[in-house]
Design a protein around this motif. Structure first.
Motif, PDB file in Angstrom:
ATOM      1  N   LEU A 368      30.510  25.580  30.265  1.00  0.00           N
ATOM      2  CA  LEU A 368      29.902  26.365  29.187  1.00  0.00           C
ATOM      3  C   LEU A 368      30.391  27.813  29.160  1.00  0.00           C
ATOM      4  O   LEU A 368      30.647  28.345  28.065  1.00  0.00           O
ATOM      5  N   PRO A 369      30.530  28.515  30.313  1.00  0.00           N
ATOM      6  CA  PRO A 369      31.054  29.884  30.251  1.00  0.00           C
ATOM      7  C   PRO A 369      32.455  29.951  29.642  1.00  0.00           C
ATOM      8  O   PRO A 369      32.747  30.851  28.848  1.00  0.00           O
ATOM      9  N   LEU A 370      33.318  28.993  30.003  1.00  0.00           N
ATOM     10  CA  LEU A 370      34.674  28.998  29.462  1.00  0.00           C
ATOM     11  C   LEU A 370      34.676  28.621  27.986  1.00  0.00           C
ATOM     12  O   LEU A 370      35.442  29.188  27.191  1.00  0.00           O
ATOM     13  N   ILE A 371      33.824  27.676  27.606  1.00  0.00           N
ATOM     14  CA  ILE A 371      33.725  27.316  26.188  1.00  0.00           C
ATOM     15  C   ILE A 371      33.255  28.516  25.368  1.00  0.00           C
ATOM     16  O   ILE A 371      33.795  28.805  24.290  1.00  0.00           O
ATOM     17  N   LEU A 372      32.261  29.227  25.885  1.00  0.00           N
ATOM     18  CA  LEU A 372      31.763  30.416  25.197  1.00  0.00           C
ATOM     19  C   LEU A 372      32.853  31.471  25.074  1.00  0.00           C
ATOM     20  O   LEU A 372      33.024  32.092  24.015  1.00  0.00           O
ATOM     21  N   PHE A 373      33.613  31.669  26.142  1.00  0.00           N
ATOM     22  CA  PHE A 373      34.705  32.644  26.110  1.00  0.00           C
ATOM     23  C   PHE A 373      35.754  32.262  25.070  1.00  0.00           C
ATOM     24  O   PHE A 373      36.216  33.113  24.292  1.00  0.00           O
ATOM     25  N   CYS A 374      36.120  30.990  25.023  1.00  0.00           N
ATOM     26  CA  CYS A 374      37.119  30.538  24.055  1.00  0.00           C
ATOM     27  C   CYS A 374      36.605  30.679  22.620  1.00  0.00           C
ATOM     28  O   CYS A 374      37.368  31.015  21.702  1.00  0.00           O
ATOM     29  N   ALA A 375      35.305  30.408  22.417  1.00  0.00           N
ATOM     30  CA  ALA A 375      34.722  30.561  21.079  1.00  0.00           C
ATOM     31  C   ALA A 375      34.773  32.019  20.627  1.00  0.00           C
ATOM     32  O   ALA A 375      35.114  32.322  19.478  1.00  0.00           O
ATOM     33  N   ILE A 376      34.441  32.920  21.545  1.00  0.00           N
ATOM     34  CA  ILE A 376      34.494  34.349  21.227  1.00  0.00           C
ATOM     35  C   ILE A 376      35.936  34.780  20.989  1.00  0.00           C
ATOM     36  O   ILE A 376      36.228  35.572  20.076  1.00  0.00           O
ATOM     37  N   LEU A 377      36.855  34.249  21.795  1.00  0.00           N
ATOM     38  CA  LEU A 377      38.270  34.582  21.641  1.00  0.00           C
ATOM     39  C   LEU A 377      38.784  34.138  20.278  1.00  0.00           C
ATOM     40  O   LEU A 377      39.436  34.911  19.554  1.00  0.00           O
ATOM     41  N   GLN A 378      38.473  32.911  19.905  1.00  0.00           N
ATOM     42  CA  GLN A 378      38.950  32.375  18.636  1.00  0.00           C
ATOM     43  C   GLN A 378      38.321  33.101  17.449  1.00  0.00           C
ATOM     44  O   GLN A 378      39.013  33.507  16.511  1.00  0.00           O
ATOM     45  N   GLY A 379      36.998  33.262  17.482  1.00  0.00           N
ATOM     46  CA  GLY A 379      36.335  33.957  16.386  1.00  0.00           C
ATOM     47  C   GLY A 379      36.766  35.407  16.269  1.00  0.00           C
ATOM     48  O   GLY A 379      36.978  35.919  15.162  1.00  0.00           O
ATOM     49  N   GLY A 380      36.910  36.086  17.407  1.00  0.00           N
ATOM     50  CA  GLY A 380      37.365  37.469  17.378  1.00  0.00           C
ATOM     51  C   GLY A 380      38.762  37.600  16.813  1.00  0.00           C
ATOM     52  O   GLY A 380      39.079  38.568  16.094  1.00  0.00           O
ATOM     53  N   GLY A 381      39.618  36.624  17.113  1.00  0.00           N
ATOM     54  CA  GLY A 381      40.972  36.655  16.554  1.00  0.00           C
ATOM     55  C   GLY A 381      40.959  36.557  15.042  1.00  0.00           C
ATOM     56  O   GLY A 381      41.694  37.281  14.350  1.00  0.00           O
ATOM     57  N   PHE A 382      40.117  35.680  14.516  1.00  0.00           N
ATOM     58  CA  PHE A 382      39.987  35.583  13.061  1.00  0.00           C
ATOM     59  C   PHE A 382      39.486  36.902  12.475  1.00  0.00           C
ATOM     60  O   PHE A 382      39.992  37.391  11.462  1.00  0.00           O
ATOM     61  N   GLY A 383      38.466  37.483  13.107  1.00  0.00           N
ATOM     62  CA  GLY A 383      37.900  38.727  12.600  1.00  0.00           C
ATOM     63  C   GLY A 383      38.898  39.870  12.583  1.00  0.00           C
ATOM     64  O   GLY A 383      38.880  40.710  11.674  1.00  0.00           O
ATOM     65  N   MET A 384      39.779  39.911  13.570  1.00  0.00           N
ATOM     66  CA  MET A 384      40.779  40.970  13.637  1.00  0.00           C
ATOM     67  C   MET A 384      41.881  40.795  12.595  1.00  0.00           C
ATOM     68  O   MET A 384      42.302  41.757  11.949  1.00  0.00           O
ATOM     69  N   ALA A 385      42.338  39.560  12.441  1.00  0.00           N
ATOM     70  CA  ALA A 385      43.540  39.337  11.636  1.00  0.00           C
ATOM     71  C   ALA A 385      43.266  39.172  10.147  1.00  0.00           C
ATOM     72  O   ALA A 385      44.030  39.673   9.316  1.00  0.00           O
ATOM     73  N   TRP A 386      42.193  38.484   9.795  1.00  0.00           N
ATOM     74  CA  TRP A 386      41.996  38.055   8.403  1.00  0.00           C
ATOM     75  C   TRP A 386      41.982  39.197   7.376  1.00  0.00           C
ATOM     76  O   TRP A 386      42.644  39.101   6.346  1.00  0.00           O
TER      77      TRP A 386
END
Length: 470
Positions: A368-386
């Motif tokens: 769960l900690p790694l899944i949460l980290f990956c979710a934040i990583l993926q969502g943050g990437g969208f927020g930065m780039a879009w």
């Protein structure tokens, strides 16, 4: 249009003019859409215990996106013929009716009908928010307005899992759709009251009362193509599934051919995949990442609850963390200097791809900690780039295609989600979900739902690099 400058945005003046307040109200439609999306993902495991049809999970998402694309295309044209107020009321009522159908569904087929109606309504509400940005504001502050939309999205993403989990665990999952239906009705009534006066840029009646051209052939081709891809996963057989998949992918290519031949009703700018222009690389980046990332939100709750015994509320908030990270990072980078925007886009692309790679290990392992980290990583990437990719695409488009380019970004994103959901359905059913929902079938599908999309994530990174350089 309210005048702004690059040096300083006069937010107080924007508020006094009424444009900013009107934009914030219109963006509340995004709240209905986003809350419903994370809520549906959260209640899906509980719903499938009552309504059989796990093999249609991909359909439930794909068909919603088809409805959203049709609504977005219609709204972009009807807003020049019918008032913004009327468009909002109709979209909100369609959303409400779709929620009611889902709440009363006795089979997966009826649930899909409700999801289609929800897509018409939710897609229209989101499209109206984007239209208001393009019509009421200078492009200089689009990143800031996208940040406001991201805040609304993040708040909604936080409330959706809570609504879904509380309804599923303490009452019944159907009540979650009932609450969403009340929200749609409230939005329709509020639109009638709040938007009494015509706003600047709200309506521009067309000459002689002739409605704008509508891309019927393009949208019909898209709908048929996505359905063909989804049908490939219903009864897995090498020859049958391959024929459906190949036919659907050919149909997706035909969508862009037909679109290029109808300039009066075009959904995408000219040569949308020409890698010699930021338009082509930017659209490729958006399409590739949209397809590559939909597996997590669609199937992670099912896998986590069935395979690892994760509570509905926990899995829902892990899904929501992606949207929250999108909102936070979008706000943090909104005022990035123009010369640094390329670096932000590239970093965002790498974060998105990193999230897909991480999920391929973390979801099957149940970390769960790694899944949460990956979710934040993926969502943050969208927020930065879009936000910046959107502006780069609009800036690089032809002078007469600026509006088309701005509306093509969410259209391409939804199209990617629809295709990605259909393909994910094939992978999930081939991995075991075609035989029912259990820990064994979840284990069989868990890894491949992410590994299969790694090549597309790599394409998205390459396209992001080219866009940043351009």
């Amino acid at each position: 249009m309210t005048e702004t400058t690059n040096a300083r945005v006069d937010w107080l003046q924007l508020w006094r003019s009424g444009d900013l307040a009107r934009f914030c109200f219109i963006s509340l439609g995004i709240m209905l859409h986003a809350t419903n999306e994370t809520m549906v993902m959260t209640v899906m495991p509980a719903m499938l215990r009552e309504i059989e049809g796990v093999q249609y999970v991909g359909w439930s998402f794909a068909i919603y996106e088809i409805g959203s694309i049709v609504a977005g295309a219609a709204t972009g044209r009807l807003v020049s013929f019918v008032s913004l107020r009327a468009n909002l009321v109709i979209a909100a009522l369609l959303f409400m009716v779709g929620c009611v159908v889902c709440a009363l569904a006795t089979s997966m087929q009826w649930f899909l009908v409700g999801r289609l109606l929800e897509g018409f309504g939710g897609g229209g509400l989101v499209a109206l928010a984007f239209v208001s940005v393009e019509r009421l504001f200078s492009r200089d502050i689009w990143p800031q307005l996208f940040a406001i939309m991201s805040v609304i999205w993040g708040v909604s993403a936080f409330s959706g899992p809570m609504l879904g989990a509380l309804a599923a665990e303490y009452i019944n999952w159907r009540w979650a759709f009932g609450v969403s239906a009340v929200g749609g009705l409230a939005m329709a009534v509020a639109s009638l009251i709040v938007l009494r006066m015509r706003a600047a840029g709200e309506v521009a009646p067309v000459a002689a009362g002739k409605p704008p051209a509508f891309p019927f052939e393009v949208l019909a081709c898209l709908a048929v193509s996505v359905i063909l891809i989804a049908m490939a996963g219903l009864a897995i057989a090498p020859l049958r599934s391959s024929l459906f998949l190949i036919s659907g992918l050919i149909g997706i290519g035909l969508v862009f051919v037909l679109d290029s031949r109808r300039p009066e009703s075009r959904l995408f700018p000219s040569r949308p995949f020409n890698w010699r222009s930021p338009v082509g690389t930017g659209m490729t980046m958006i399409g590739a990442f949209s397809v590559a990332t939909c597996s997590f939100g669609l199937y992670a709750p099912l896998i986590l609850t069935q395979l690892h015994g994760v509570p509905l509320l926990t899995s829902g908030y892990i899904i929501a963390s992606e949207s929250i990270a999108w909102s936070v990072l979008s706000i943090l980078v909104a005022n990035t200097r123009p010369e640094r925007e390329g670096r932000v886009v590239m970093l965002g692309a790498l974060m998105i791809a990193g999230g897909v790679v991480g999920f391929a290990y973390a979801v099957p392992a149940g970390s769960l900690p790694l899944i949460l980290f990956c979710a934040i990583l993926q969502g943050g990437g969208f927020g930065m780039a879009w936000p910046f990719v959107t502006r780069m695409i609009v800036d690089a488009s032809l002078p007469g295609e600026k509006t088309i380019a701005s509306s093509a970004v969410p259209t391409m994103q939804r199209m990617g989600y629809a295709v990605g959901a259909a393909i994910a359905g094939i992978i999930a059913n081939a991995g075991g979900f075609a035989h029912g929902l259990s820990a064994e079938t979840a284990q069989g599908a868990a890894s491949w739902l992410f590994i299969a999309f790694l090549p597309l994530a790599a394409v998205g990174c390459l396209a992001g690099w080219k866009t940043a350089r351009g």
